[in-house]
Scaffold this motif. Structure first.
Motif, PDB file in Angstrom:
ATOM      1  N   TYR A  68       0.835  -1.201   0.000  1.00 21.52           N
ATOM      2  CA  TYR A  68       0.000   0.000   0.000  1.00 21.52           C
ATOM      3  C   TYR A  68       0.866   1.246   0.000  1.00 21.52           C
ATOM      4  O   TYR A  68       2.020   1.215   0.406  1.00 21.52           O
ATOM      5  CB  TYR A  68      -0.865   0.055   1.271  1.00 21.52           C
ATOM      6  CG  TYR A  68      -1.901  -1.027   1.372  1.00 21.52           C
ATOM      7  CD1 TYR A  68      -3.207  -0.789   0.966  1.00 21.52           C
ATOM      8  CD2 TYR A  68      -1.591  -2.272   1.893  1.00 21.52           C
ATOM      9  CE1 TYR A  68      -4.175  -1.767   1.073  1.00 21.52           C
ATOM     10  CE2 TYR A  68      -2.554  -3.268   1.996  1.00 21.52           C
ATOM     11  CZ  TYR A  68      -3.839  -3.006   1.590  1.00 21.52           C
ATOM     12  OH  TYR A  68      -4.798  -3.978   1.687  1.00 21.52           O
ATOM     13  N   THR A  69       0.258   2.353  -0.426  1.00 24.65           N
ATOM     14  CA  THR A  69       0.782   3.673  -0.095  1.00 24.65           C
ATOM     15  C   THR A  69      -0.124   4.193   1.010  1.00 24.65           C
ATOM     16  O   THR A  69      -1.335   3.967   0.989  1.00 24.65           O
ATOM     17  CB  THR A  69       0.750   4.654  -1.289  1.00 24.65           C
ATOM     18  OG1 THR A  69      -0.583   4.797  -1.741  1.00 24.65           O
ATOM     19  CG2 THR A  69       1.643   4.181  -2.413  1.00 24.65           C
ATOM     20  N   ASP A  71      -1.600   7.223   2.196  1.00 25.65           N
ATOM     21  CA  ASP A  71      -1.870   8.619   1.865  1.00 25.65           C
ATOM     22  C   ASP A  71      -2.037   9.425   3.139  1.00 25.65           C
ATOM     23  O   ASP A  71      -2.770   9.038   4.039  1.00 25.65           O
ATOM     24  CB  ASP A  71      -3.134   8.732   1.012  1.00 25.65           C
ATOM     25  CG  ASP A  71      -2.974   8.051  -0.339  1.00 25.65           C
ATOM     26  OD1 ASP A  71      -1.837   7.997  -0.827  1.00 25.65           O
ATOM     27  OD2 ASP A  71      -3.982   7.572  -0.885  1.00 25.65           O
ATOM     28  N   HIS A 114      -4.663   7.021   4.930  1.00 29.52           N
ATOM     29  CA  HIS A 114      -5.630   6.259   4.128  1.00 29.52           C
ATOM     30  C   HIS A 114      -4.842   5.247   3.292  1.00 29.52           C
ATOM     31  O   HIS A 114      -4.154   5.642   2.361  1.00 29.52           O
ATOM     32  CB  HIS A 114      -6.419   7.191   3.209  1.00 29.52           C
ATOM     33  CG  HIS A 114      -7.216   8.207   3.935  1.00 29.52           C
ATOM     34  ND1 HIS A 114      -8.454   7.933   4.460  1.00 29.52           N
ATOM     35  CD2 HIS A 114      -6.954   9.492   4.254  1.00 29.52           C
ATOM     36  CE1 HIS A 114      -8.926   9.005   5.064  1.00 29.52           C
ATOM     37  NE2 HIS A 114      -8.022   9.977   4.950  1.00 29.52           N
ATOM     38  N   THR A 116      -3.935   2.910   0.407  1.00 33.37           N
ATOM     39  CA  THR A 116      -4.329   2.763  -0.988  1.00 33.37           C
ATOM     40  C   THR A 116      -3.497   1.637  -1.598  1.00 33.37           C
ATOM     41  O   THR A 116      -2.270   1.721  -1.595  1.00 33.37           O
ATOM     42  CB  THR A 116      -4.080   4.065  -1.780  1.00 33.37           C
ATOM     43  OG1 THR A 116      -4.734   5.141  -1.096  1.00 33.37           O
ATOM     44  CG2 THR A 116      -4.582   3.957  -3.193  1.00 33.37           C
TER      45      THR A 116
END
Length: 118
Positions: A68-69, A71, A114, A116
């Motif tokens: 994931y990144t 955010d 978050h 992503t």
């Protein structure tokens, strides 16, 4: 995805293994050839030297395992992405500058990100 909070940060700095490049030795003695993997080895060595901090954070909510990144983090801390494990932790390799910006961001207090998927 639902926003999650980063609870805890632990960092382990990796030790570098010795680096020996024998191409100059072989060239001096006239032994020639094509080194097909040299660029890949040099790129891997650069990443080992530059991204020496192995960071682990605990997530406040369950996130499916994967890459994931996160955010909301500083851009430097998201450069290589984060690997979320089944035990609720996320790990990434960070440079010294990225680690400093991540610590400063966490000290500011919000710590909400978050996830992503990549």
């Amino acid at each position: 995805m639902e926003p999650v909070k980063l609870i805890n940060l632990s960092v382990k700095r990796t030790r570098l293994r010795p680096w020996v490049d024998l191409s100059g030795f072989f060239a001096f003695f006239g032994i020639s050839g094509v080194d097909h993997d040299r660029e890949e080895r040099l790129q891997k060595r650069f990443e080992e030297e530059y991204y020496r901090n192995y960071a682990t954070v605990m997530l406040s909510a369950r996130v499916a395992p994967g890459t994931y990144t996160l955010d909301g983090l500083p851009q430097e801390a998201n450069r290589l992405g984060w690997t979320v494990n089944a035990n609720g932790t996320a790990t990434s390799r960070l440079s010294d500058d990225a680690l400093a910006s991540l610590r400063a961001w966490m000290e500011r207090g919000t710590r909400t990100v978050h996830p992503t998927p990549l």
